[in-house]
Scaffold this motif. Structure first.
Motif, PDB file in Angstrom:
ATOM      1  N   LEU A 249     -14.955 -14.006 -31.318  1.00 54.97           N
ATOM      2  CA  LEU A 249     -15.642 -12.787 -30.886  1.00 54.97           C
ATOM      3  C   LEU A 249     -16.881 -13.138 -30.048  1.00 54.97           C
ATOM      4  N   TRP A 250     -16.644 -14.032 -29.052  1.00 54.90           N
ATOM      5  CA  TRP A 250     -17.726 -14.563 -28.211  1.00 54.90           C
ATOM      6  C   TRP A 250     -18.673 -13.471 -27.718  1.00 54.90           C
ATOM      7  N   ASP A 251     -18.116 -12.544 -26.925  1.00 53.94           N
ATOM      8  CA  ASP A 251     -18.971 -11.553 -26.246  1.00 53.94           C
ATOM      9  C   ASP A 251     -19.456 -10.475 -27.203  1.00 53.94           C
ATOM     10  N   VAL A 252     -18.653 -10.190 -28.206  1.00 53.51           N
ATOM     11  CA  VAL A 252     -19.054  -9.156 -29.162  1.00 53.51           C
ATOM     12  C   VAL A 252     -20.233  -9.645 -30.001  1.00 53.51           C
ATOM     13  N   LEU A 253     -20.248 -10.932 -30.336  1.00 53.51           N
ATOM     14  CA  LEU A 253     -21.406 -11.479 -31.038  1.00 53.51           C
ATOM     15  C   LEU A 253     -22.655 -11.360 -30.157  1.00 53.51           C
ATOM     16  N   THR A 254     -22.492 -11.649 -28.878  1.00 58.75           N
ATOM     17  CA  THR A 254     -23.608 -11.574 -27.932  1.00 58.75           C
ATOM     18  C   THR A 254     -24.149 -10.140 -27.850  1.00 58.75           C
ATOM     19  N   THR A 255     -23.227  -9.199 -27.830  1.00 56.56           N
ATOM     20  CA  THR A 255     -23.588  -7.780 -27.758  1.00 56.56           C
ATOM     21  C   THR A 255     -24.231  -7.311 -29.063  1.00 56.56           C
ATOM     22  N   ALA A 256     -23.682  -7.763 -30.183  1.00 57.37           N
ATOM     23  CA  ALA A 256     -24.246  -7.411 -31.492  1.00 57.37           C
ATOM     24  C   ALA A 256     -25.677  -7.949 -31.622  1.00 57.37           C
ATOM     25  N   PHE A 257     -25.917  -9.113 -31.056  1.00 55.73           N
ATOM     26  CA  PHE A 257     -27.239  -9.740 -31.055  1.00 55.73           C
ATOM     27  C   PHE A 257     -28.258  -8.853 -30.328  1.00 55.73           C
ATOM     28  N   VAL A 258     -27.815  -8.194 -29.249  1.00 52.20           N
ATOM     29  CA  VAL A 258     -28.684  -7.267 -28.528  1.00 52.20           C
ATOM     30  C   VAL A 258     -29.039  -6.070 -29.429  1.00 52.20           C
ATOM     31  N   GLY A 259     -28.058  -5.607 -30.188  1.00 51.62           N
ATOM     32  CA  GLY A 259     -28.275  -4.443 -31.050  1.00 51.62           C
ATOM     33  C   GLY A 259     -29.021  -4.765 -32.328  1.00 51.62           C
ATOM     34  N   ASN A 260     -28.847  -5.987 -32.832  1.00 52.20           N
ATOM     35  CA  ASN A 260     -29.423  -6.364 -34.130  1.00 52.20           C
ATOM     36  C   ASN A 260     -29.631  -7.875 -34.224  1.00 52.20           C
ATOM     37  N   ARG A 261     -30.845  -8.306 -33.884  1.00 51.06           N
ATOM     38  CA  ARG A 261     -31.159  -9.747 -33.853  1.00 51.06           C
ATOM     39  C   ARG A 261     -31.102 -10.390 -35.238  1.00 51.06           C
ATOM     40  N   ASP A 262     -31.196  -9.565 -36.288  1.00 55.54           N
ATOM     41  CA  ASP A 262     -31.216 -10.110 -37.649  1.00 55.54           C
ATOM     42  C   ASP A 262     -29.889 -10.726 -38.085  1.00 55.54           C
ATOM     43  N   LEU A 263     -28.841 -10.519 -37.306  1.00 51.70           N
ATOM     44  CA  LEU A 263     -27.533 -11.064 -37.674  1.00 51.70           C
ATOM     45  C   LEU A 263     -27.456 -12.579 -37.473  1.00 51.70           C
ATOM     46  N   VAL A 264     -28.410 -13.126 -36.710  1.00 49.07           N
ATOM     47  CA  VAL A 264     -28.304 -14.540 -36.313  1.00 49.07           C
ATOM     48  C   VAL A 264     -29.633 -15.267 -36.436  1.00 49.07           C
ATOM     49  N   LYS A 265     -29.542 -16.615 -36.363  1.00 51.21           N
ATOM     50  CA  LYS A 265     -30.744 -17.440 -36.261  1.00 51.21           C
ATOM     51  C   LYS A 265     -30.733 -18.161 -34.916  1.00 51.21           C
ATOM     52  N   VAL A 266     -31.897 -18.270 -34.297  1.00 52.34           N
ATOM     53  CA  VAL A 266     -31.973 -18.942 -32.996  1.00 52.34           C
ATOM     54  C   VAL A 266     -32.932 -20.124 -33.022  1.00 52.34           C
ATOM     55  N   GLN A 267     -32.652 -21.092 -32.155  1.00 50.64           N
ATOM     56  CA  GLN A 267     -33.546 -22.236 -31.986  1.00 50.64           C
ATOM     57  C   GLN A 267     -33.680 -22.510 -30.489  1.00 50.64           C
ATOM     58  N   THR A 268     -34.846 -22.989 -30.077  1.00 53.89           N
ATOM     59  CA  THR A 268     -35.066 -23.231 -28.651  1.00 53.89           C
ATOM     60  C   THR A 268     -34.633 -24.645 -28.280  1.00 53.89           C
ATOM     61  N   ILE A 269     -33.829 -24.716 -27.228  1.00 53.47           N
ATOM     62  CA  ILE A 269     -33.318 -26.001 -26.737  1.00 53.47           C
ATOM     63  C   ILE A 269     -33.667 -26.101 -25.263  1.00 53.47           C
ATOM     64  N   LYS A 270     -34.114 -27.286 -24.822  1.00 57.89           N
ATOM     65  CA  LYS A 270     -34.367 -27.499 -23.391  1.00 57.89           C
ATOM     66  C   LYS A 270     -33.125 -28.111 -22.769  1.00 57.89           C
ATOM     67  N   SER A 271     -32.719 -27.563 -21.641  1.00 60.87           N
ATOM     68  CA  SER A 271     -31.430 -28.013 -21.098  1.00 60.87           C
ATOM     69  C   SER A 271     -31.364 -27.930 -19.582  1.00 60.87           C
ATOM     70  N   ILE A 272     -30.352 -28.606 -19.026  1.00 59.05           N
ATOM     71  CA  ILE A 272     -30.018 -28.522 -17.606  1.00 59.05           C
ATOM     72  C   ILE A 272     -28.530 -28.160 -17.472  1.00 59.05           C
ATOM     73  N   VAL A 273     -28.154 -27.756 -16.247  1.00 58.75           N
ATOM     74  CA  VAL A 273     -26.759 -27.402 -15.962  1.00 58.75           C
ATOM     75  C   VAL A 273     -26.204 -28.390 -14.944  1.00 58.75           C
ATOM     76  N   HIS A 274     -25.058 -29.008 -15.240  1.00 62.21           N
ATOM     77  CA  HIS A 274     -24.381 -29.858 -14.255  1.00 62.21           C
ATOM     78  C   HIS A 274     -23.636 -28.994 -13.252  1.00 62.21           C
ATOM     79  N   THR A 275     -23.865 -29.234 -11.968  1.00 64.61           N
ATOM     80  CA  THR A 275     -23.214 -28.387 -10.959  1.00 64.61           C
ATOM     81  C   THR A 275     -22.079 -29.082 -10.212  1.00 64.61           C
ATOM     82  N   ASP A 276     -21.947 -30.408 -10.360  1.00 63.99           N
ATOM     83  CA  ASP A 276     -20.911 -31.136  -9.608  1.00 63.99           C
ATOM     84  C   ASP A 276     -20.142 -32.108 -10.489  1.00 63.99           C
ATOM     85  N   GLY A 277     -19.017 -32.554  -9.959  1.00 60.17           N
ATOM     86  CA  GLY A 277     -18.265 -33.645 -10.582  1.00 60.17           C
ATOM     87  C   GLY A 277     -17.489 -33.221 -11.806  1.00 60.17           C
TER      88      GLY A 277
END
Ligand code: AGV
Ligand code: CA
Length: 313
Positions: A249-277
């Motif tokens: 339920l990938w997108d539904v979890l994301t949508t539920a998170f918008v409606g009710n943040r208490d359903l989940v726990k979050v942690q901050t991660i620093k990251s980059i995106v690979h664009t090639d190869g």
């Protein structure tokens, strides 16, 4: 008592869980949808547009239009998955009236997004459940809208070795919504928008399983629950082990998170995106990367209760 409503702009790509997300957003009394747009990534545009407009007709209150994206990705989604929008669009529940009232917006998705963010006095929360192409284009076109974006809540990426892309010339480390247009994700990473991420691993606790299907079947006397059951009859559940087609339920979890943040726990991660190869589309944790708030734990039962209760309303 009136609840304060969050202003949400929703850009999706017409999968079963994207369309179910649209339905659930229309049922949230703490959310006001300010706009909807559809990008032809994990779908075909025409049935995904029809299905979106019909869902708004059936479950909304008639104030929205739906914008089409003309964005193109780098790596196309598998055809079998893109077909799902045709099945949702054909559901009798969405075709009972024999007509479509919700209009197609005059502007293309990225310009529609810019208009809706500008139009609202308050800041807008962006909910994206497909690739970020329309947001990247909107930021290039009108960089000043950044200040009016409350945050981006996105289903995309993974910080594990194993992603869900199994394609020639790729090493399997990417998640599909990033892989479709890695440069768009990198463009958004370059912005100063606050990002909340439901990554692939965030959804490990919410696969589609038979007990969930049985629950929706048992409660199908509620129109909305019947709609959930019909939609999730189209995609394969997790039974013995997870395959590349197993549905979460990938997108539904994301949508539920918008409606009710208490359903989940979050942690901050620093990251980059690979664009090639061979790792293109991979998101990697890096000490000097850009921070994103990643969901790492879900209250599974509370999540399924939340979405099923919304469907009953
Ligand atoms: O990678 C997850 C994203 C989500 O936005 N999509 C589906 C969700 O809408 C792509 C995807 C990955 N595996 C899939 C997908 C599958 N087995 N079927 C359909 N789409
Ligand atoms: Ca999606």
């Amino acid at each position: 008592r009136e609840v304060k409503k969050k202003k949400i702009y929703f850009n999706h790509d017409g999968g079963v869980d994207d369309l179910v997300s649209l339905f659930l957003l229309l049922r949230m009394d703490n959310v006001e949808l300010t706009g909807v747009s559809v990008i032809p990534a994990d779908c075909y545009l025409e049935p995904a547009m029809y299905a979106s407009r019909k869902i708004i007709d059936r479950f909304g209150n008639g104030e929205l239009d739906v914008a089409e994206s003309n964005s193109r990705g780098k790596n196309p989604f598998p055809k079998d998955w893109r077909m799902h929008a045709f099945y949702v669009d054909a559901l009798p529940i969405l075709n009972e009236s024999g007509k479509i009232v919700t209009p197609v917006a005059k502007k293309k998705a990225h310009l529609h997004l810019i208009d809706m963010v500008r139009q609202n006095e308050e800041k807008t929360t962006l909910l994206f459940t497909g690739p970020l192409t329309d947001l990247a284009r909107a930021l290039d076109e009108a960089p000043e809208i950044e200040e009016k974006i409350e945050r981006l809540v996105w289903m995309g990426g993974t910080f594990r070795e194993a992603g869900n892309v199994h394609e020639p010339e790729h090493d399997g480390t990417a998640e599909w919504n990033v892989f479709w247009d890695p440069e768009a994700a990198a463009r958004v990473w370059d912005s100063s928008i606050e990002i909340d991420l439901v990554a692939l691993e965030s959804t490990n606790q919410v696969p589609l399983t038979l007990d969930v299907r049985e629950r929706w079947a048992a409660e199908r006397k509620y129109l909305g629950v019947d709609f959930l059951g019909q939609c999730y009859a189209m995609v394969p559940p997790l039974i013995h082990f997870s395959t590349n087609s197993t549905y979460y339920l990938w997108d539904v979890l994301t949508t539920a998170f918008v409606g009710n943040r208490d359903l989940v726990k979050v942690q901050t991660i620093k990251s980059i995106v690979h664009t090639d190869g061979p790792s293109q589309g991979r998101t990697v944790e890096t000490a000097d990367g850009r921070p994103v708030n990643v969901v790492y734990d879900v209250d599974r039962d509370a999540f399924f209760n939340y979405m099923t209760e919304l469907a009953k309303k």
